[in-house]
Design an enzyme around this catalytic site. Structure first.
Site, short mmCIF file in Angstrom:
data_model
loop_
_atom_site.label_atom_id
_atom_site.label_comp_id
_atom_site.label_asym_id
_atom_site.label_seq_id
_atom_site.Cartn_x
_atom_site.Cartn_y
_atom_site.Cartn_z
N HIS A 79 103.72 81.63 51.81
CA HIS A 79 103.09 81.52 53.14
C HIS A 79 104.09 81.92 54.23
O HIS A 79 103.76 82.66 55.16
CB HIS A 79 102.68 80.07 53.43
CG HIS A 79 101.57 79.52 52.59
ND1 HIS A 79 101.65 78.32 51.95
CD2 HIS A 79 100.34 80.01 52.31
CE1 HIS A 79 100.51 78.07 51.31
NE2 HIS A 79 99.71 79.09 51.50
N ARG A 110 97.61 87.97 46.92
CA ARG A 110 98.57 88.02 45.80
C ARG A 110 98.02 88.95 44.73
O ARG A 110 97.93 90.14 44.93
CB ARG A 110 98.80 86.61 45.25
CG ARG A 110 99.64 85.74 46.16
CD ARG A 110 99.58 84.30 45.77
NE ARG A 110 98.18 83.86 45.75
CZ ARG A 110 97.77 82.61 45.69
NH1 ARG A 110 98.65 81.65 45.61
NH2 ARG A 110 96.50 82.31 45.68
N LYS A 125 87.46 71.98 49.05
CA LYS A 125 87.92 72.10 47.66
C LYS A 125 88.20 70.75 47.02
O LYS A 125 87.55 70.34 46.10
CB LYS A 125 89.20 72.93 47.64
CG LYS A 125 89.00 74.41 47.75
CD LYS A 125 90.30 75.10 47.36
CE LYS A 125 90.50 76.39 48.11
NZ LYS A 125 91.89 76.80 48.10
N SER A 141 100.22 76.84 46.43
CA SER A 141 100.44 75.43 46.71
C SER A 141 100.08 74.60 45.48
O SER A 141 100.76 73.61 45.16
CB SER A 141 99.57 74.98 47.89
OG SER A 141 99.93 75.68 49.05
#
Ligand code: PNS
Length: 169
Positions: A22, A96, A46, A134
């Site tokens: 990040h 990514r 989520k 994360s």
């Protein structure tokens, strides 16, 4: 020729917690825009976050304290509504691997449908952080693994504390 003055961009996310991946996007995006707002989502569909919204904001503020045109804020509800409220016309997202693409495409197209004036710009993650997320960082930290090099040192410390608080280390 139209010259865009005061370009404001938003880098949205859960940041639970902020990773070096990040941070790399933040530093690069901060060079491209006059003002970059890191918008931490406070209602996460989520799952329950590990860090509270205040903890996530404070970590981001500390690790971005040397970036004068970067602001950290939180938002609830629709991202495009928040963008309008902040007069931002650009959403910055990090990409990514191919696995990110489908979900990011869906979000970008949904946001465009909701507000065609807000554009999504994708930045490729630095190769050395391509594996990082994360979620992976939390998996490692919560069983006592070393997250050095994956997150800023301050975040690594907070992860150790969290693991202790949860009795997971
Ligand atoms: O870091 P994340 O979890 O991938 O971030 C996802 C986030 C917060 C950017 C996304 O869930 C979001 O924009 N939430 C706000 C709700 C919204 O606007 N939804 C419509 C677009 S899918």
């Amino acid at each position: 020729m139209k010259v865009n003055m005061n370009q404001i961009a938003i880098y949205p996310g859960s940041f639970d917690p902020v990773t070096n991946g990040h941070l790399d996007i933040i530093k690069r995006a901060a060079k491209l825009y006059d003002h970059l707002i890191i918008a931490v989502a406070s209602n996460m569909e989520k799952k329950t976050p590990l860090f509270t919204i205040d903890e996530r904001i404070n970590m981001l503020r500390e690790v971005c304290s040397n970036l004068p045109n970067v602001e950290v804020d939180s938002f609830k509800g629709l991202l495009v509504d928040y963008a309008k409220k902040r007069s931002a016309s650009t959403l910055v997202k990090g990409l990514r691997a191919v696995s990110d693409f489908e979900y990011e495409l869906q979000m970008a197209l949904t946001n465009r449908k909701l507000n065609p004036d807000v554009e999504t710009i994708f930045m490729m993650t630095a190769f050395r952080y391509i594996y990082l997320s994360s979620s992976i960082v939390k998996q490692v930290a919560l069983v006592g693994g070393n997250t050095d090099g994956m997150v800023p040192p301050l975040v690594a410390e907070k992860l150790i504390q969290k693991a202790k608080e949860l009795g997971r280390e």
